[in-house]
Design an enzyme around this catalytic site. Structure first.
Site, mmCIF file in Angstrom:
data_model
loop_
_atom_site.group_PDB
_atom_site.id
_atom_site.type_symbol
_atom_site.label_atom_id
_atom_site.label_comp_id
_atom_site.label_asym_id
_atom_site.label_seq_id
_atom_site.Cartn_x
_atom_site.Cartn_y
_atom_site.Cartn_z
ATOM 1 N N CYS A 116 0.708 -1.244 0.015
ATOM 2 C CA CYS A 116 -0.139 0.026 -0.022
ATOM 3 C C CYS A 116 0.802 1.332 -0.040
ATOM 4 O O CYS A 116 0.419 2.572 -0.144
ATOM 5 C CB CYS A 116 -1.073 0.081 1.414
ATOM 6 S SG CYS A 116 -2.060 -1.435 1.178
ATOM 7 N N HIS A 258 -3.097 7.080 2.843
ATOM 8 C CA HIS A 258 -3.672 5.819 2.454
ATOM 9 C C HIS A 258 -4.827 5.690 3.152
ATOM 10 O O HIS A 258 -5.105 5.613 4.124
ATOM 11 C CB HIS A 258 -2.498 4.882 2.910
ATOM 12 C CG HIS A 258 -2.951 3.492 2.598
ATOM 13 N ND1 HIS A 258 -3.659 3.164 1.427
ATOM 14 C CD2 HIS A 258 -3.019 2.129 3.219
ATOM 15 C CE1 HIS A 258 -3.961 1.776 1.364
ATOM 16 N NE2 HIS A 258 -3.653 1.283 2.468
ATOM 17 N N ASN A 288 -10.173 -0.110 0.527
ATOM 18 C CA ASN A 288 -8.373 -0.223 0.605
ATOM 19 C C ASN A 288 -8.159 -0.515 -0.803
ATOM 20 O O ASN A 288 -8.378 -2.011 -0.932
ATOM 21 C CB ASN A 288 -8.070 -0.899 1.554
ATOM 22 C CG ASN A 288 -6.319 -0.875 1.693
ATOM 23 O OD1 ASN A 288 -5.663 -0.518 0.873
ATOM 24 N ND2 ASN A 288 -5.880 -1.477 2.746
HETATM 25 C C1 LIG Z 1 -10.052 -5.438 10.619
HETATM 26 C C2 LIG Z 1 -10.685 -4.325 11.288
HETATM 27 C C3 LIG Z 1 -11.849 -3.471 10.790
HETATM 28 C C4 LIG Z 1 -11.674 -4.838 12.674
HETATM 29 O O1 LIG Z 1 -12.003 -3.782 13.476
HETATM 30 P P1 LIG Z 1 -11.920 -3.835 15.047
HETATM 31 O O2 LIG Z 1 -12.476 -2.839 15.502
HETATM 32 O O3 LIG Z 1 -10.235 -4.067 15.397
HETATM 33 O O4 LIG Z 1 -12.713 -5.125 15.446
HETATM 34 P P2 LIG Z 1 -11.965 -6.599 16.295
HETATM 35 O O5 LIG Z 1 -11.030 -7.167 15.454
HETATM 36 O O6 LIG Z 1 -11.559 -6.092 17.493
HETATM 37 O O7 LIG Z 1 -13.175 -7.405 16.287
HETATM 38 C C5 LIG Z 1 -14.388 -6.719 16.874
HETATM 39 C C6 LIG Z 1 -15.490 -8.172 16.744
HETATM 40 O O8 LIG Z 1 -16.005 -7.710 15.626
HETATM 41 C C7 LIG Z 1 -15.903 -9.071 14.774
HETATM 42 N N1 LIG Z 1 -15.844 -8.944 13.325
HETATM 43 C C8 LIG Z 1 -14.797 -8.884 12.549
HETATM 44 N N2 LIG Z 1 -15.026 -8.591 11.415
HETATM 45 C C9 LIG Z 1 -16.424 -8.414 11.185
HETATM 46 C C10 LIG Z 1 -17.320 -8.215 10.316
HETATM 47 N N3 LIG Z 1 -16.757 -7.966 9.140
HETATM 48 N N4 LIG Z 1 -18.499 -7.841 10.512
HETATM 49 C C11 LIG Z 1 -18.978 -8.164 11.640
HETATM 50 N N5 LIG Z 1 -18.057 -8.256 12.842
HETATM 51 C C12 LIG Z 1 -16.841 -8.558 12.683
HETATM 52 C C13 LIG Z 1 -15.044 -9.953 15.420
HETATM 53 O O9 LIG Z 1 -14.993 -11.230 15.211
HETATM 54 C C14 LIG Z 1 -15.012 -9.514 16.962
HETATM 55 O O10 LIG Z 1 -15.901 -10.236 17.747
HETATM 56 P P3 LIG Z 1 -15.653 -10.577 19.102
HETATM 57 O O11 LIG Z 1 -15.816 -9.406 19.707
HETATM 58 O O12 LIG Z 1 -16.747 -11.603 19.445
HETATM 59 O O13 LIG Z 1 -14.374 -11.610 18.935
HETATM 60 C C15 LIG Z 1 -9.722 -3.298 11.906
HETATM 61 O O14 LIG Z 1 -9.051 -3.954 13.019
HETATM 62 C C16 LIG Z 1 -8.823 -2.717 10.881
HETATM 63 O O15 LIG Z 1 -9.199 -1.993 9.987
HETATM 64 N N6 LIG Z 1 -7.513 -3.070 11.043
HETATM 65 C C17 LIG Z 1 -6.590 -2.477 9.884
HETATM 66 C C18 LIG Z 1 -6.646 -3.338 8.895
HETATM 67 C C19 LIG Z 1 -6.012 -2.619 7.478
HETATM 68 O O16 LIG Z 1 -5.999 -1.482 7.431
HETATM 69 N N7 LIG Z 1 -5.397 -3.483 6.643
HETATM 70 C C20 LIG Z 1 -4.594 -3.148 5.452
HETATM 71 C C21 LIG Z 1 -3.621 -2.458 5.868
HETATM 72 S S1 LIG Z 1 -2.775 -1.831 4.439
#
Ligand SMILES: CC(C)(COP(=O)(O)OP(=O)(O)OC[C@H]1O[C@@H](n2cnc3c(N)ncnc32)[C@H](O)[C@@H]1OP(=O)(O)O)[C@@H](O)C(=O)NCCC(=O)NCCS
Length: 331
Positions: A116, A258, A288
Site C-alpha cells: 500500500c 492511504h 482499501n
Molecule cells: C479489521 C478491522 C476493521 C477490525 O475492526 P476492529 O474494531 O479491530 O474489530 P476487532 O478485530 O476488535 O473485532 C471486534 C469483533 O467484531 C467481529 N468482526 C470482525 N470482522 C467483522 C465483520 N466484517 N462484521 C462483523 N463483525 C466482525 C470480530 O470477530 C470481533 O468479535 P468478538 O468481539 O466476538 O471476537 C480493523 O482491525 C482494521 O481496520 N485493521 C486494519 C486493517 C488494514 O488497514 N489492513 C490493510 C493495511 S494496508
C-alpha cells in the site's frame, strides 16, 4: 554551472471499475452488516474488476487520463514505474503490458512491490531519476486487482479491499519552480511481515491442490496489530517530512493518507490536531485499494474542487512489509 532539476506533477488520473460491491452485497456472503462495516472502517462500497480484466487494463484508463491531463502523448514518456502487489501475472512485469497497450516507445518499464506504500515508493524513485537528469517524464502507476486474492468467506479481510488504478506523470522542471516534490521518506519493517501477507503462490509455497484447499493463496491479516502499526508508522513518517521541510502542520492544505480505514486516518490526523475537513477521503467509495489508494483519493479531492494547483500536500501511507512513507509536495 550544472543545471539542477526538480520534479513536478504534470498530470494525474484514476480509474474505478464499474462493478460495485456494497456492504449489503457482503451481508449475503459473510456474517456482517452495513452498520458494523461503516462504524469500524468508514467503507460503504468498493469497486471490483470485471471478469477478463486485469491490473494493466485498469492502469491503462488511469494512465490515459493522466496523459490527457498533462497534455502529453505516450511517446513523451521515458519510463513506467508500475506499483502493484497484484500484477497481471508473475512474469513479465505489468509495466511491460501497459507499455504496449499505451503505445509507448521501447522505454524502461518495471513493477515495484511496496504494497500500500507502493505509490509513494514509485513517486520517490521517479523524483530521484528526474533530479539526476536521467529521465524527463515518468509515468508512475498504482493499480490493483486485490479482489482476486480475497477470500470472500473471511469477513475480516473481504470487507476492506477494492480494485482501482491511479496514475501520475512526474516531469522535469527547473529548480525555481515552486510546484515540486519537496521531500519523501520511506521505510520498511520486514520483521513485521507476518501481520499482512499472501503466503502462497510464489517460490516459497507454490500453488498445489493442498495449498488451494487450505486457502493459503488468499490475503491474511492480523487486523488489530495492523491498525496500531498503521497509526504509529504514518504519524512518525509525517513528522519526518514536516521536520525535513521545516513545515508547520498548519501550512498543509490537504493531507492525503492511504485509505485503509477511516478510524486509522482520523487517529493519524488527531496526532497533529489536524482539521478533519482538510483530510482527503475516498475510503467510503473505494475501500482499501493498496497502491492505487493515494492517487484515487487525490483524484476525488480534485474532482470535488478541493485540491488546486499551488497547494501544499502531505501524503502518507503504510502497508504490508511493513512499509511506510510520507511525501510533501506543492501541487
Ligand atoms: C479489521 C478491522 C476493521 C477490525 O475492526 P476492529 O474494531 O479491530 O474489530 P476487532 O478485530 O476488535 O473485532 C471486534 C469483533 O467484531 C467481529 N468482526 C470482525 N470482522 C467483522 C465483520 N466484517 N462484521 C462483523 N463483525 C466482525 C470480530 O470477530 C470481533 O468479535 P468478538 O468481539 O466476538 O471476537 C480493523 O482491525 C482494521 O481496520 N485493521 C486494519 C486493517 C488494514 O488497514 N489492513 C490493510 C493495511 S494496508
Amino acid at each position: 554551472m550544472t543545471e539542477r532539476y526538480r520534479t513536478r506533477i504534470a498530470g494525474t488520473g484514476s480509474y474505478l471499475p464499474e462493478k460495485i460491491l456494497s456492504n449489503h452485497d457482503l451481508e449475503k456472503l459473510v456474517e456482517t452488516n452495513h452498520d458494523w462495516i461503516v462504524e469500524r472502517t468508514g467503507i460503504h462500497r468498493r469497486h471490483i474488476v470485471a471478469e477478463g480484466q486485469a491490473t494493466s487494463d485498469l492502469a491503462l484508463h488511469a494512465a490515459q487520463s493522466a496523459l490527457a491531463d498533462a497534455k502529453m502523448t505516450p511517446q513523451d514518456l521515458d519510463c513506467i514505474l508500475f506499483c502493484t502487489v497484484t500484477p497481471d501475472q508473475p512474469m513479465p512485469a505489468s509495466a511491460c503490458f501497459l507499455q504496449t497497450k499505451l503505445g509507448c516507445r521501447n522505454i524502461m518499464a518495471v513493477d515495484l512491490n511496496a504494497a500500500c506504500t507502493g505509490f509513494l515508493y514509485g513517486l520517490t524513485i521517479a523524483d530521484q531519476m528526474i533530479r539526476t537528469g536521467f529521465y524527463k517524464n515518468i509515468l508512475v502507476v498504482g493499480a490493483e486487482c486485490i479482489s482476486r486474492y480475497i477470500n470472500y468467506k473471511d469477513r475480516e479481510t473481504c470487507i476492506l479491499f477494492g480494485d482501482a488504478a491511479g496514475a501520475w506523470i512526474c516531469s522535469r522542471t527547473s529548480e525555481s519552480d515552486p510546484n515540486v516534490i519537496m521531500t519523501s521518506h520511506l521505510h520498511a519493517e520486514g520483521s513485521l511481515a507476518d501481520l499482512l501477507q499472501m503466503e502462497a503462490g510464489a517460490a516459497r509455497k507454490p500453488l498445489t491442490q493442498e495449498v488451494l484447499d487450505r486457502g493459503e493463496q488468499f490475503m491474511k491479516m492480523k487486523g488489530r496489530e495492523i491498525f496500531k502499526n498503521a497509526v504509529r508508522t504514518m504519524a512518525t513518517t509525517c513528522k519526518e517530512a514536516l521536520s525535513a521541510t521545516n513545515t508547520p502542520m498548519g501550512q498543509i492544505d490537504w493531507m492525503i493518507p492511504h485509505q485503509a480505514n477511516l478510524r486509522i486516518i482520523e487517529a493519524v490526523a488527531d496526532q497533529f490536531d489536524f482539521p478533519k475537513d482538510k483530510v482527503i477521503l475516498s475510503v467510503h467509495e473505494t475501500g482499501n485499494t493498496s497502491a492505487a489508494s493515494i492517487p484515487c483519493a487525490f483524484e476525488m479531492g480534485k474532482s470535488e474542487n478541493k485540491i488546486k494547483r499551488g497547494q501544499l500536500l502531505l501524503l502518507t501511507a503504510f502497508g504490508a512489509g511493513l512499509t511506510s512513507g510520507s511525501m510533501i509536495l506543492r501541487y
